[in-house]
Design an enzyme around this catalytic site. Sequence first.
Site, mmCIF file in Angstrom:
data_model
loop_
_atom_site.group_PDB
_atom_site.id
_atom_site.type_symbol
_atom_site.label_atom_id
_atom_site.label_comp_id
_atom_site.label_asym_id
_atom_site.label_seq_id
_atom_site.Cartn_x
_atom_site.Cartn_y
_atom_site.Cartn_z
ATOM 1 N N LYS A 45 -13.614 2.654 -3.040
ATOM 2 C CA LYS A 45 -14.406 3.154 -1.901
ATOM 3 C C LYS A 45 -15.588 3.981 -2.404
ATOM 4 O O LYS A 45 -16.702 3.871 -1.917
ATOM 5 C CB LYS A 45 -13.541 4.026 -0.989
ATOM 6 C CG LYS A 45 -12.650 3.249 -0.054
ATOM 7 C CD LYS A 45 -12.040 4.200 0.968
ATOM 8 C CE LYS A 45 -10.942 3.530 1.751
ATOM 9 N NZ LYS A 45 -10.169 4.468 2.551
ATOM 10 N N GLU A 58 0.833 -1.213 0.000
ATOM 11 C CA GLU A 58 0.000 0.000 0.000
ATOM 12 C C GLU A 58 0.865 1.261 0.000
ATOM 13 O O GLU A 58 0.428 2.319 -0.439
ATOM 14 C CB GLU A 58 -0.948 -0.018 1.211
ATOM 15 C CG GLU A 58 -2.193 0.818 0.997
ATOM 16 C CD GLU A 58 -3.271 0.623 2.066
ATOM 17 O OE1 GLU A 58 -3.096 -0.198 2.984
ATOM 18 O OE2 GLU A 58 -4.298 1.309 1.990
ATOM 19 N N HIS A 60 6.988 -26.403 0.642
ATOM 20 C CA HIS A 60 6.140 -27.396 -0.013
ATOM 21 C C HIS A 60 5.082 -26.717 -0.859
ATOM 22 O O HIS A 60 4.041 -27.306 -1.142
ATOM 23 C CB HIS A 60 5.508 -28.303 1.051
ATOM 24 C CG HIS A 60 6.538 -28.958 1.911
ATOM 25 N ND1 HIS A 60 7.069 -30.197 1.629
ATOM 26 C CD2 HIS A 60 7.198 -28.506 3.013
ATOM 27 C CE1 HIS A 60 7.989 -30.492 2.546
ATOM 28 N NE2 HIS A 60 8.088 -29.478 3.389
#
Length: 471
Positions: free
Chosen positions: A442, A295, A328
């Site tokens: 938003k 961010e 893994h």
Amino acid sequence: MKLPTLEYGDLLEHRLGPGRGLDPARLRGDLQERFASALLGFRERRDRGELGFLDLPTDASLARQVVEVADSFAQWFEELVVVGIGGSSLGTRALAEGLLGGHWNELDDEARDHFPRLHFLDNPDPDTTAALLDRLDLRRTLFNVVSKSGGTVETIAQLQIIEERLRAAVGEEAVRGHLLFTTDPERGDLRRLADAMQVPALPVPSNVGGRFSVLSPVGLLAAATVGIEVDRLLAGAAAMADRCLRDELVENPAGILATLLHASDRDMGRSVHVFMPYSDRLRATALWFQQLWAESLGKRPGTGGSLEASSAGVGPTPVAALGAVDQHSLLQLLMDGPDDKVVLFARIRRRRDDLAIPGLHLEAPSFGRVAGHTLGGLLDIELRATREALRRVGRPSLTLELDTLDEESLGATLMLCQIATVLAGELYGVNPLDQPGVELSKTLTAEFLASGSETREGGHPSAVDRAPWTV
Ligand code: PA5
């Protein structure tokens, strides 16, 4: 106090092979120059009062206020729920997982020293929210609602549900006794509601943004309420901040982290930055770092940073991983996939607990191989092996090493990453403190909420766009 160290040899050419790593001479040459310029930009931001997170470790009166509030609540409640999202949640999770471990809520009262259990509500997923609220005894629960802006849609929606449930459980009059807000000192709907309802409200200093707020009341309130030693956390952060203001690149851990990751990206095309601690307790810290790095740095330059100017987007892609689990999962890609990654390992030298692996069934080679080691030793060996395997194929890594994982070292680690993020912002030429890219979503959320299009086609694929087998 032993501060974490950062080992960066496995990112350099003489360890990785010609053309595969950075030339060490650059550390005292052009990289020192880039860093010096970034540090200048950092200092200018600090002098303009933009880097409020730097002052938090030495703000004794704010810390005292938090501890007093925490003490006054801790004795009354058995459950603490932190309600908040993004920077209003991830740092607190890092503190809790790092210092309490993953099974805190399963311990009995005595093992928890009678401190409350700790829960988080971030995603407004009804399954998770209902499951938690149905399970808790609300009469014994404190909700710490955290939002810097005081208007984040997810948090506000959850608060309304909580308030209604509280009314039913404890009665209208008692609701405010179960709420504590952490928000902007003056602005926002949450601050106004705190005043109107007379709910106690802690301040997030106005120059401290969400993802840089872990050492403000945002993280400290929950930490202090569950018995984490806040003064030690802040002392570790303060000591690291001192070290991260040094002028010499090779002596400045935040400078090294920012400058080498930026150079790996911009000079060598390694734009994927994988944070891979070999400790379950640091998993939430990796997620916190992922948000901080993404961010803060994923931006279009020319909007405040100093070194680059172009309209194309820049920024590394952070990935939170976990050793040994991701050996893994991700390791195959790290070894043989595109050479566009740098791994930041983290290791704890002395763990709180360790378990000896008993030498059972020694006749079976795989059983014999691990006998005589401990689980912590096995993790350490796996980290060494993974780092060495990457090095042998010319893939770079850095290693953050903590002597022990405690309040001081975690506070120091969080401060190191925050300073490195601001320095990296300068290097990428972006403003690490804003997040203009999240605004459109938003605004559209607000628009769709207003038009009630949750139930309409708006924004969702129409029947025409859908693949036929999903119709
Ligand atoms: O780092 C940030 O600024 C964001 O991730 C915010 O923390 C997040 O959007 C939540 O915002 P607020 O604390 O205003 O509710």
